[in-house]
Design an enzyme around this catalytic site. Sequence first.
Site, PDB file in Angstrom:
ATOM      1  N   GLY A 213       2.866  -4.382  30.755  1.00 48.69           N
ATOM      2  CA  GLY A 213       4.158  -4.417  31.445  1.00 48.69           C
ATOM      3  C   GLY A 213       5.054  -3.294  30.969  1.00 48.69           C
ATOM      4  N   ASN A 214       6.313  -3.389  31.274  1.00 45.56           N
ATOM      5  CA  ASN A 214       7.273  -2.398  30.778  1.00 45.56           C
ATOM      6  C   ASN A 214       8.619  -3.076  30.523  1.00 45.56           C
ATOM      7  OD1 ASN A 214       9.001  -2.105  33.275  1.00 45.56           O
ATOM      8  ND2 ASN A 214       6.993  -1.573  34.120  1.00 45.56           N
ATOM      9  N   ARG A 215       9.592  -2.305  30.040  1.00 44.87           N
ATOM     10  CA  ARG A 215      10.845  -2.903  29.580  1.00 44.87           C
ATOM     11  C   ARG A 215      11.901  -3.102  30.671  1.00 44.87           C
ATOM     12  NH1 ARG A 215      10.509  -2.256  23.949  1.00 44.87           N
ATOM     13  NH2 ARG A 215       9.392  -0.364  23.337  1.00 44.87           N
ATOM     14  N   SER A 216      11.572  -2.883  31.919  1.00 44.87           N
ATOM     15  CA  SER A 216      12.588  -3.002  32.971  1.00 44.87           C
ATOM     16  C   SER A 216      13.167  -4.420  33.019  1.00 44.87           C
ATOM     17  CB  SER A 216      11.976  -2.657  34.329  1.00 44.87           C
ATOM     18  OG  SER A 216      12.877  -2.995  35.348  1.00 44.87           O
ATOM     19  N   ALA A 280      10.261  -0.845  38.402  1.00 41.13           N
ATOM     20  CA  ALA A 280       9.424  -0.015  37.535  1.00 41.13           C
ATOM     21  C   ALA A 280       7.990  -0.495  37.728  1.00 41.13           C
ATOM     22  CB  ALA A 280       9.867  -0.170  36.090  1.00 41.13           C
TER      23      ALA A 280
END
Length: 402
Positions: A213-216, A280
């Site tokens: 995943g990512n930090r969005s 994102a």
Amino acid sequence: MSTSGTSLLKGKRVLLGVTGGIAAYKVAHLARLMVAAGADVRVVMTDAATRFVGPDTFAALTGNPVHTTVWDEPGTVLHVRLAHEVDLAVVAPATANVLSKLAQGIADDLLTSTLLESRCPVVVAPAMHTGMWDHPATCASVEALEARGVTIVGPVAGPLAAGDEGMGRMSEPEEILAAVEAVAARSTELAGRRIVVTAGPTHEPLDPVRFIGNRSSGRMGVAVAAEAHARGADVTLVLGPGAVTPPAGLHVMRVETAEQMRDAVVSAAKDADAVVMAAAVADFRPERVAEGKLKKEAGPPEVRLVPTPDILKELGESKGDRVLVGFAAETSELEASGRRKLLAKNLDLVVVNEVGREGTGFGFETNDAMILTRDGDDEPLRTWAKRELAAAICDRLAKRFG
Ligand code: CTP
């Protein structure tokens, strides 16, 4: 400001909430100005407000009955009726108490109950002593209300009650009227337009419990969706996992993976006038998802990544009249990379975010960003509140449709 018959308030039903501050006497003049501008003004007063100005003053100025309690009209549910029949609400003066109640969703009188039920645009004009205005509790309430799209007018510095001076004086009625007119104009700017907005990250599963995943946080996309909705658009929000809670009134489609986001966006975009891809989206996903949880004893897994569908690129390939807005997260050469994406994905506008520095971008309240467009309506790199950046994007959408 305009008080002529061509006013933006002509025919608008405005709820005027008056709360308990000495500035209430000036709000009689505001009521008069709004009536002169063609608005149908319905006044709701708190108990405390009636100690400063009599309800009959407002009734005489507006030609409508003034209400003070939820029990005023036996046989109807007054706060629900009022909430549904007004186009816009103004609270002036707004005490620290009412700001705090609105921020918390407390509904313990007619005004706060009506505003909790209503989905109309709200303008508030705070008035209080400096200590109350500066208090962290009030600051937090103002911040929460602003994030929800409420327009705050003032206060200004000047003479206060009890002979004091300082910040906290209510803005003048003419200034409040101008803000109300601006909100009225904005509230229909995107009416009849269908806008699809994506927000948040995607999660690409590795096994039943793990993902890439990512930090969005989804804040940026949700801010765009809320702003477009406040301007009258029919908004579909395609929301990735774990993103912030969106405001009421949007069609929300929740998705997990880039693939699911692609399917949701493509189906929602069919009859859309614009698509804003603020999500994102993961560029790659694990080729295979393990059926069971990957076990430590099996050693470090070999994970082969494969590309996900590039949703924006796909939309750009069959663009038609649809306005396409993309985001580009960059750590260097912001403008050049942004311009490349604008062309490569056939976009009308790209927001280039500077990422990778502490305090900006993913997960933060502000964005360091520049706006690049095809028609030269650009904005250079600067720090924006996400709400402000959302407004700048919607300004440009409105211009395109105008
Ligand atoms: N996007 C998309 N589908 C993807 C990946 C991204 O629609 N699979 C969208 C994003 O929502 C965003 C824009 O495309 O609006 C970002 O483009 P992208 O080329 O992915 O930008 P970066 O992630 O910054 O890519 P690069 O590695 O090329 O810098």
